[in-house]
Motif scaffolding. Sequence first.
Motif, PDB file in Angstrom:
ATOM      1  N   THR A  18       0.850  -1.170   0.000  1.00 46.48           N
ATOM      2  CA  THR A  18       0.000   0.000   0.000  1.00 46.48           C
ATOM      3  C   THR A  18       0.896   1.233   0.000  1.00 46.48           C
ATOM      4  O   THR A  18       1.839   1.291   0.779  1.00 46.48           O
ATOM      5  CB  THR A  18      -0.958   0.016   1.225  1.00 46.48           C
ATOM      6  N   PRO A  19       0.686   2.158  -0.893  1.00 50.83           N
ATOM      7  CA  PRO A  19      -0.308   2.126  -1.968  1.00 50.83           C
ATOM      8  C   PRO A  19       0.004   1.046  -2.998  1.00 50.83           C
ATOM      9  O   PRO A  19       1.003   0.354  -2.899  1.00 50.83           O
ATOM     10  CB  PRO A  19      -0.214   3.516  -2.589  1.00 50.83           C
ATOM     11  N   THR A  20      -0.874   0.920  -3.996  1.00 52.08           N
ATOM     12  CA  THR A  20      -0.726  -0.123  -5.013  1.00 52.08           C
ATOM     13  C   THR A  20       0.654  -0.056  -5.664  1.00 52.08           C
ATOM     14  O   THR A  20       1.032   0.985  -6.200  1.00 52.08           O
ATOM     15  CB  THR A  20      -1.805   0.062  -6.097  1.00 52.08           C
ATOM     16  N   PRO A  21       1.417  -1.149  -5.591  1.00 47.91           N
ATOM     17  CA  PRO A  21       2.752  -1.107  -6.202  1.00 47.91           C
ATOM     18  C   PRO A  21       2.685  -1.225  -7.726  1.00 47.91           C
ATOM     19  O   PRO A  21       1.797  -1.853  -8.274  1.00 47.91           O
ATOM     20  CB  PRO A  21       3.462  -2.322  -5.601  1.00 47.91           C
ATOM     21  N   THR A  22       3.639  -0.612  -8.383  1.00 47.84           N
ATOM     22  CA  THR A  22       3.846  -0.848  -9.812  1.00 47.84           C
ATOM     23  C   THR A  22       5.028  -1.795  -9.961  1.00 47.84           C
ATOM     24  O   THR A  22       5.866  -1.918  -9.059  1.00 47.84           O
ATOM     25  CB  THR A  22       4.146   0.452 -10.577  1.00 47.84           C
ATOM     26  N   ILE A  23       5.088  -2.444 -11.104  1.00 47.99           N
ATOM     27  CA  ILE A  23       6.157  -3.420 -11.351  1.00 47.99           C
ATOM     28  C   ILE A  23       6.749  -3.169 -12.727  1.00 47.99           C
ATOM     29  O   ILE A  23       6.022  -2.928 -13.693  1.00 47.99           O
ATOM     30  CB  ILE A  23       5.620  -4.867 -11.273  1.00 47.99           C
ATOM     31  N   HIS A  24       8.064  -3.235 -12.808  1.00 48.33           N
ATOM     32  CA  HIS A  24       8.717  -3.289 -14.110  1.00 48.33           C
ATOM     33  C   HIS A  24       9.876  -4.285 -14.015  1.00 48.33           C
ATOM     34  O   HIS A  24      10.240  -4.739 -12.936  1.00 48.33           O
ATOM     35  CB  HIS A  24       9.166  -1.901 -14.601  1.00 48.33           C
ATOM     36  N   TRP A  25      10.418  -4.625 -15.167  1.00 47.15           N
ATOM     37  CA  TRP A  25      11.436  -5.683 -15.238  1.00 47.15           C
ATOM     38  C   TRP A  25      12.751  -5.140 -15.798  1.00 47.15           C
ATOM     39  O   TRP A  25      12.765  -4.254 -16.647  1.00 47.15           O
ATOM     40  CB  TRP A  25      10.951  -6.816 -16.145  1.00 47.15           C
ATOM     41  N   LEU A  26      13.844  -5.741 -15.292  1.00 46.73           N
ATOM     42  CA  LEU A  26      15.181  -5.464 -15.817  1.00 46.73           C
ATOM     43  C   LEU A  26      15.791  -6.766 -16.317  1.00 46.73           C
ATOM     44  O   LEU A  26      15.528  -7.837 -15.774  1.00 46.73           O
ATOM     45  CB  LEU A  26      16.105  -4.892 -14.738  1.00 46.73           C
ATOM     46  N   LYS A  27      16.612  -6.671 -17.344  1.00 46.52           N
ATOM     47  CA  LYS A  27      17.451  -7.802 -17.762  1.00 46.52           C
ATOM     48  C   LYS A  27      18.887  -7.329 -17.709  1.00 46.52           C
ATOM     49  O   LYS A  27      19.261  -6.393 -18.403  1.00 46.52           O
ATOM     50  CB  LYS A  27      17.112  -8.273 -19.174  1.00 46.52           C
ATOM     51  N   ASP A  28      19.675  -7.979 -16.865  1.00 47.40           N
ATOM     52  CA  ASP A  28      21.080  -7.606 -16.669  1.00 47.40           C
ATOM     53  C   ASP A  28      21.213  -6.106 -16.400  1.00 47.40           C
ATOM     54  O   ASP A  28      22.105  -5.435 -16.913  1.00 47.40           O
ATOM     55  CB  ASP A  28      21.920  -8.010 -17.887  1.00 47.40           C
ATOM     56  N   LEU A  54      -4.632  -0.997  -0.369  1.00 50.70           N
ATOM     57  CA  LEU A  54      -3.888  -2.231  -0.095  1.00 50.70           C
ATOM     58  C   LEU A  54      -4.229  -3.214  -1.202  1.00 50.70           C
ATOM     59  O   LEU A  54      -5.381  -3.576  -1.375  1.00 50.70           O
ATOM     60  CB  LEU A  54      -4.275  -2.794   1.276  1.00 50.70           C
ATOM     61  N   SER A  55      -3.239  -3.630  -1.934  1.00 51.77           N
ATOM     62  CA  SER A  55      -3.518  -4.533  -3.050  1.00 51.77           C
ATOM     63  C   SER A  55      -2.279  -5.347  -3.387  1.00 51.77           C
ATOM     64  O   SER A  55      -1.184  -5.092  -2.878  1.00 51.77           O
ATOM     65  CB  SER A  55      -3.976  -3.739  -4.282  1.00 51.77           C
ATOM     66  N   THR A  56      -2.498  -6.310  -4.248  1.00 53.50           N
ATOM     67  CA  THR A  56      -1.411  -7.138  -4.766  1.00 53.50           C
ATOM     68  C   THR A  56      -1.347  -6.928  -6.270  1.00 53.50           C
ATOM     69  O   THR A  56      -2.366  -6.981  -6.945  1.00 53.50           O
ATOM     70  CB  THR A  56      -1.646  -8.627  -4.467  1.00 53.50           C
ATOM     71  N   THR A  57      -0.164  -6.689  -6.757  1.00 54.64           N
ATOM     72  CA  THR A  57       0.051  -6.531  -8.195  1.00 54.64           C
ATOM     73  C   THR A  57       0.871  -7.719  -8.681  1.00 54.64           C
ATOM     74  O   THR A  57       1.830  -8.131  -8.029  1.00 54.64           O
ATOM     75  CB  THR A  57       0.815  -5.227  -8.501  1.00 54.64           C
ATOM     76  N   VAL A  58       0.444  -8.268  -9.823  1.00 57.60           N
ATOM     77  CA  VAL A  58       1.161  -9.397 -10.421  1.00 57.60           C
ATOM     78  C   VAL A  58       1.598  -8.982 -11.815  1.00 57.60           C
ATOM     79  O   VAL A  58       0.820  -8.403 -12.575  1.00 57.60           O
ATOM     80  CB  VAL A  58       0.282 -10.657 -10.496  1.00 57.60           C
ATOM     81  N   SER A  59       2.835  -9.280 -12.141  1.00 58.13           N
ATOM     82  CA  SER A  59       3.333  -9.003 -13.485  1.00 58.13           C
ATOM     83  C   SER A  59       3.962 -10.273 -14.043  1.00 58.13           C
ATOM     84  O   SER A  59       4.736 -10.949 -13.354  1.00 58.13           O
ATOM     85  CB  SER A  59       4.375  -7.884 -13.451  1.00 58.13           C
ATOM     86  N   ASN A  60       3.615 -10.604 -15.282  1.00 60.48           N
ATOM     87  CA  ASN A  60       4.237 -11.718 -15.988  1.00 60.48           C
ATOM     88  C   ASN A  60       5.173 -11.177 -17.054  1.00 60.48           C
ATOM     89  O   ASN A  60       4.818 -10.252 -17.794  1.00 60.48           O
ATOM     90  CB  ASN A  60       3.188 -12.596 -16.665  1.00 60.48           C
ATOM     91  N   LEU A  61       6.352 -11.757 -17.132  1.00 57.54           N
ATOM     92  CA  LEU A  61       7.286 -11.448 -18.202  1.00 57.54           C
ATOM     93  C   LEU A  61       7.356 -12.689 -19.081  1.00 57.54           C
ATOM     94  O   LEU A  61       7.777 -13.751 -18.635  1.00 57.54           O
ATOM     95  CB  LEU A  61       8.672 -11.099 -17.651  1.00 57.54           C
TER      96      LEU A  61
END
Length: 197
Positions: A18-28, A54-61
Amino acid sequence: TRINRHNKVTLECDVGGTPTPTIHWLKDGERLTQVSRINLFFQLKIKRKPLLRLSTTVSNLFLDCLTPETEGEYSCIAETPKSRIERSTKVLITCLSGEAARIYLWTKNRIEFEDATVQLYCRAEGTPAPKITWFNNHGKMITDEDEEYKVADNGDLIIKDISWMEHMGEWTCQAENPYGIDRKETFLYPVSKLYIT
């Protein structure tokens, strides 16, 4: 994470906060671009009513058709305006369980003078190394007993003294190992020197 070459894998990152998370991805260490560019922090600007947030964020790569270049360390970065966490996993490409036979170079068609010796390409890869078998223009498997033919160590077929009557037509190369079979056709067209001006 070990994955077979040319397979696909999905990396999942599941983050609550909380607050709602954001997600991003890194490669190397380099940021990967995914389609969505929406600012997920927009809730911070709307403060008419209190929000629990309050939440859950899911990210698929999604990693498709893996190659050696896909290998590396993938990091999931989860952020809120107040905090940042990172979790990483290494993706390793392996061929230990084998790769299907695939023909990567072959002769599609060949026009040649009669009485010549021709070499029809058939090069294949796979793990374990595939066995190459040729079938003549009548669908009959070529064997070591056929003196006019030779299958070279690299898989190519050598035909001696070709003639229109005996050799014109479609020849088939087959590459096979325990993980798969691949076939390619070659059209051979012997011509008489009399017809070439």
